[in-house]
Design a protein around this motif. Structure first.
Motif, PDB file in Angstrom:
ATOM      1  N   THR A  20       0.835  -1.255  -0.034  1.00  0.00           N
ATOM      2  CA  THR A  20       0.038   0.183   0.102  1.00  0.00           C
ATOM      3  C   THR A  20       0.763   1.115  -0.005  1.00  0.00           C
ATOM      4  N   HIS A  21       0.515   2.366  -0.530  1.00  0.00           N
ATOM      5  CA  HIS A  21       1.034   3.761  -0.320  1.00  0.00           C
ATOM      6  C   HIS A  21       0.223   4.442   0.538  1.00  0.00           C
ATOM      7  N   ASP A  22      -1.014   3.862   1.164  1.00  0.00           N
ATOM      8  CA  ASP A  22      -1.814   4.734   2.072  1.00  0.00           C
ATOM      9  C   ASP A  22      -1.157   4.303   3.760  1.00  0.00           C
ATOM     10  N   GLN A  23      -0.887   5.444   4.312  1.00  0.00           N
ATOM     11  CA  GLN A  23      -0.169   5.240   5.621  1.00  0.00           C
ATOM     12  C   GLN A  23      -1.403   4.839   6.614  1.00  0.00           C
ATOM     13  N   GLN A  24      -2.520   5.425   6.330  1.00  0.00           N
ATOM     14  CA  GLN A  24      -3.603   4.867   7.327  1.00  0.00           C
ATOM     15  C   GLN A  24      -4.038   3.308   7.332  1.00  0.00           C
ATOM     16  N   GLU A  25      -3.961   2.829   5.909  1.00  0.00           N
ATOM     17  CA  GLU A  25      -4.226   1.419   5.638  1.00  0.00           C
ATOM     18  C   GLU A  25      -3.234   0.693   6.619  1.00  0.00           C
ATOM     19  N   ALA A  26      -2.127   1.134   6.394  1.00  0.00           N
ATOM     20  CA  ALA A  26      -0.828   0.251   6.950  1.00  0.00           C
ATOM     21  C   ALA A  26      -0.901   0.177   8.701  1.00  0.00           C
ATOM     22  N   LEU A  27      -1.114   1.573   8.960  1.00  0.00           N
ATOM     23  CA  LEU A  27      -1.253   1.843  10.763  1.00  0.00           C
ATOM     24  C   LEU A  27      -2.385   0.865  11.036  1.00  0.00           C
ATOM     25  N   THR A  28      -3.650   0.839  10.466  1.00  0.00           N
ATOM     26  CA  THR A  28      -4.729   0.363  10.954  1.00  0.00           C
ATOM     27  C   THR A  28      -4.929  -1.105  10.815  1.00  0.00           C
ATOM     28  N   MET A  29      -4.207  -1.630   9.854  1.00  0.00           N
ATOM     29  CA  MET A  29      -4.349  -2.915   9.471  1.00  0.00           C
ATOM     30  C   MET A  29      -3.134  -4.163   9.780  1.00  0.00           C
ATOM     31  N   CYS A  30      -1.954  -3.599   9.935  1.00  0.00           N
ATOM     32  CA  CYS A  30      -0.769  -4.393   9.863  1.00  0.00           C
ATOM     33  C   CYS A  30      -0.391  -4.812  11.145  1.00  0.00           C
ATOM     34  N   ASP A  31       0.302  -5.890  11.460  1.00  0.00           N
ATOM     35  CA  ASP A  31       1.078  -6.332  12.836  1.00  0.00           C
ATOM     36  C   ASP A  31       2.398  -5.453  12.707  1.00  0.00           C
ATOM     37  N   ARG A  32       2.974  -5.334  11.489  1.00  0.00           N
ATOM     38  CA  ARG A  32       4.167  -4.857  11.324  1.00  0.00           C
ATOM     39  C   ARG A  32       4.151  -3.832   9.909  1.00  0.00           C
ATOM     40  N   ILE A  33       5.025  -3.034   9.694  1.00  0.00           N
ATOM     41  CA  ILE A  33       5.154  -2.124   8.646  1.00  0.00           C
ATOM     42  C   ILE A  33       6.611  -2.100   8.170  1.00  0.00           C
ATOM     43  N   ALA A  34       6.767  -2.254   6.925  1.00  0.00           N
ATOM     44  CA  ALA A  34       8.179  -2.347   6.224  1.00  0.00           C
ATOM     45  C   ALA A  34       8.037  -0.865   5.476  1.00  0.00           C
ATOM     46  N   VAL A  35       8.780   0.048   6.079  1.00  0.00           N
ATOM     47  CA  VAL A  35       8.542   1.396   5.114  1.00  0.00           C
ATOM     48  C   VAL A  35       9.909   1.291   4.121  1.00  0.00           C
ATOM     49  N   MET A  36       9.390   1.554   2.689  1.00  0.00           N
ATOM     50  CA  MET A  36      10.468   1.622   2.001  1.00  0.00           C
ATOM     51  C   MET A  36      10.401   3.139   1.210  1.00  0.00           C
ATOM     52  N   ASN A  37      12.001   3.080   0.695  1.00  0.00           N
ATOM     53  CA  ASN A  37      12.130   4.414  -0.079  1.00  0.00           C
ATOM     54  C   ASN A  37      13.232   4.086  -0.893  1.00  0.00           C
ATOM     55  N   ALA A  38      13.108   4.618  -2.171  1.00  0.00           N
ATOM     56  CA  ALA A  38      13.981   4.512  -3.165  1.00  0.00           C
ATOM     57  C   ALA A  38      14.755   3.004  -3.208  1.00  0.00           C
ATOM     58  N   GLY A  39      13.887   2.030  -3.156  1.00  0.00           N
ATOM     59  CA  GLY A  39      14.356   0.668  -3.155  1.00  0.00           C
ATOM     60  C   GLY A  39      14.884   0.048  -1.830  1.00  0.00           C
ATOM     61  N   LYS A  40      15.041   0.748  -0.754  1.00  0.00           N
ATOM     62  CA  LYS A  40      15.741   0.384   0.441  1.00  0.00           C
ATOM     63  C   LYS A  40      14.683   0.356   1.482  1.00  0.00           C
ATOM     64  N   LEU A  41      14.993  -0.364   2.497  1.00  0.00           N
ATOM     65  CA  LEU A  41      14.118  -0.587   3.652  1.00  0.00           C
ATOM     66  C   LEU A  41      14.606   0.423   4.682  1.00  0.00           C
ATOM     67  N   GLU A  42      13.689   1.408   5.006  1.00  0.00           N
ATOM     68  CA  GLU A  42      14.016   2.618   5.963  1.00  0.00           C
ATOM     69  C   GLU A  42      13.706   2.112   7.257  1.00  0.00           C
ATOM     70  N   GLN A  43      12.641   1.506   7.655  1.00  0.00           N
ATOM     71  CA  GLN A  43      12.609   0.688   8.943  1.00  0.00           C
ATOM     72  C   GLN A  43      11.511  -0.210   8.997  1.00  0.00           C
ATOM     73  N   ILE A  44      11.352  -1.224   9.738  1.00  0.00           N
ATOM     74  CA  ILE A  44      10.446  -2.268   9.984  1.00  0.00           C
ATOM     75  C   ILE A  44       9.938  -2.157  11.484  1.00  0.00           C
ATOM     76  N   GLY A  45       8.693  -2.327  11.552  1.00  0.00           N
ATOM     77  CA  GLY A  45       8.383  -2.265  13.172  1.00  0.00           C
ATOM     78  C   GLY A  45       6.869  -2.141  13.259  1.00  0.00           C
ATOM     79  N   THR A  46       6.251  -2.125  14.426  1.00  0.00           N
ATOM     80  CA  THR A  46       5.030  -2.102  14.654  1.00  0.00           C
ATOM     81  C   THR A  46       4.296  -0.707  14.475  1.00  0.00           C
ATOM     82  N   PRO A  47       3.097  -0.729  14.119  1.00  0.00           N
ATOM     83  CA  PRO A  47       2.579   0.811  13.794  1.00  0.00           C
ATOM     84  C   PRO A  47       3.158   1.680  14.722  1.00  0.00           C
ATOM     85  N   ALA A  48       2.769   1.330  16.045  1.00  0.00           N
ATOM     86  CA  ALA A  48       3.343   2.382  16.939  1.00  0.00           C
ATOM     87  C   ALA A  48       4.890   2.790  16.996  1.00  0.00           C
TER      88      ALA A  48
END
Length: 370
Positions: free
Chosen positions: A206-234
């Motif tokens: 998804t590109h929608d942060q609200q979808e990710a925050l409300t649905m996922c156990d953890r979120i892998a945030v990507m930017n320019a092909g790289k992983l910036e951070q993976i963690g719980t929504p909080a």
């Protein structure tokens, strides 16, 4: 077929079900579309791949589905590398952005399509289709055509078609992007409920942060092909690891400050004033270094102006339902956005044109070396 056996497993205790290890893909551009991506997924976990357009999240999903061959790296499921397997030999369920339902088939026939390709007996097909439709709460819709369904119902048919084959992994490729805002909100919880009841390990793009925050156990945030951070929504919201994550997830105020070390005690100076600072400086920086400070709008507090602390002028005040969005231009020229509760003491101070003091708790700030 058991579509309701296990709840999502804890990522902290379960061994990795999936391992993505230095996965890369290069279209031949200036940089790889996916660049050495690595993270683990626990069995039953719901993981979101989140990022702006072009960050590599859909390319990652396509490699997972077998629609693209990685330039390098591995994807292992249960310890077995699957990158050389064809898509039909990966035991994956894929839900597309466009649903891709066959308009000439009934709902039941659409759901049964994958079972027919696998030459499942007609008796088993009927039983498994009925169970899949129960799982998505469409058990009475089997005889209808897709054209007779709402967008949300079509989305649930697509999910039923994906889970009826009993996949080990469910892949969701921006499945809510074609729905209107209200239906998107409803379907977020529908999809999460289905995933929780079935216990299928799920990778959600998804590109929608609200979808990710409300649905996922953890979120892998990507930017320019790289992983910036993976963690719980909080974690990604409250403890962003990089400036990109801090500004991409939710709204953020960014202040330019300077680090001052006096007798070993660090302070941050902004507009000639000292900011509240965490007890332990969370970054290594030399005296005089530029430090970027991020504070969420809901953490901003207003007070009567004084000579001690930041002061500014309220330049905009907008009612947005549950909050009053207030813009304060600081005396040094930087602007902060505060989200204030209606009828609060802070809101009473925030008339347009009013002079106010501004502060926040030290724990509510994130610091990044510039």
């Amino acid at each position: 077929m058991n579509l309701h056996l296990s709840p999502a497993a804890s990522a902290d205790t379960a061994p990795p079900h999936i391992r993505i290890d230095r996965l890369s893909f290069d279209y031949g551009g200036a940089r790889p579309a996916v660049d050495a991506l690595s993270f683990d997924i626990a069995k039953g976990e719901f993981i979101g791949l989140l990022g702006p357009s072009g960050c590599g999240k859909s390319t990652t999903l396509r490699m997972f589905a077998g629609l693209l061959a990685p330039t390098s790296g591995q994807i292992t499921i249960g310890g077995q590398n699957i990158v050389s397997r064809p898509p039909w030999d990966r035991n994956l369920g894929l839900v597309f952005q466009s649903y891709a339902l066959f308009p000439h088939m009934t709902v039941a026939q659409n759901v049964a399509f994958g079972l027919r390709l696998r030459k499942v007996s007609k008796e088993d097909q009927r039983a498994r289709v009925a169970e899949a439709l129960r799982a998505v709460r469409l058990e009475s819709f089997g005889a209808r055509r897709p054209s007779e369904l709402s967008g949300g119902q079509q989305q649930r048919v697509a999910i039923a078609r994906a889970i009826v084959i009993e996949p080990e992994i469910l892949l969701l490729d921006e499945p809510l992007s074609n729905l209107d805002a209200r239906l998107r909100d409803e379907m977020r919880f529908e999809i999460r409920d289905i995933q929780t009841r079935t216990g299928i390990t799920t990778l959600f793009v998804t590109h929608d942060q609200q979808e990710a925050l409300t649905m996922c156990d953890r979120i892998a945030v990507m930017n320019a092909g790289k992983l910036e951070q993976i963690g719980t929504p909080a974690e990604v919201y409250d403890r962003a690891a990089t400036p990109f994550v801090a500004n991409f997830i939710g709204r953020a105020n960014n202040l330019a400050t300077t680090l001052s070390l006096s007798a070993g005690q660090p302070t941050l100076v902004c507009d000639g004033q000292t900011l509240p600072l965490p007890t332990d400086l969370p970054i290594n920086a030399a005296n005089g270094s530029s430090i970027a400070v991020m504070v969420r709008p809901h953490a901003i507090r207003l007070r009567p102006p004084s000579s001690d602390g930041l002061t500014g002028t309220v330049v905009r005040r907008v009612f947005v339902g549950s909050t009053i969005e207030t813009a304060i231009k600081l005396d040094g020229g930087q602007t902060l956005i505060a989200e204030l509760r209606p009828n609060s003491d802070d809101t009473a101070l925030a008339a347009e044109g009013a002079r106010v003091g501004v502060d926040w708790l030290a724990r509510d700030m994130r610091l990044f070396a510039s």
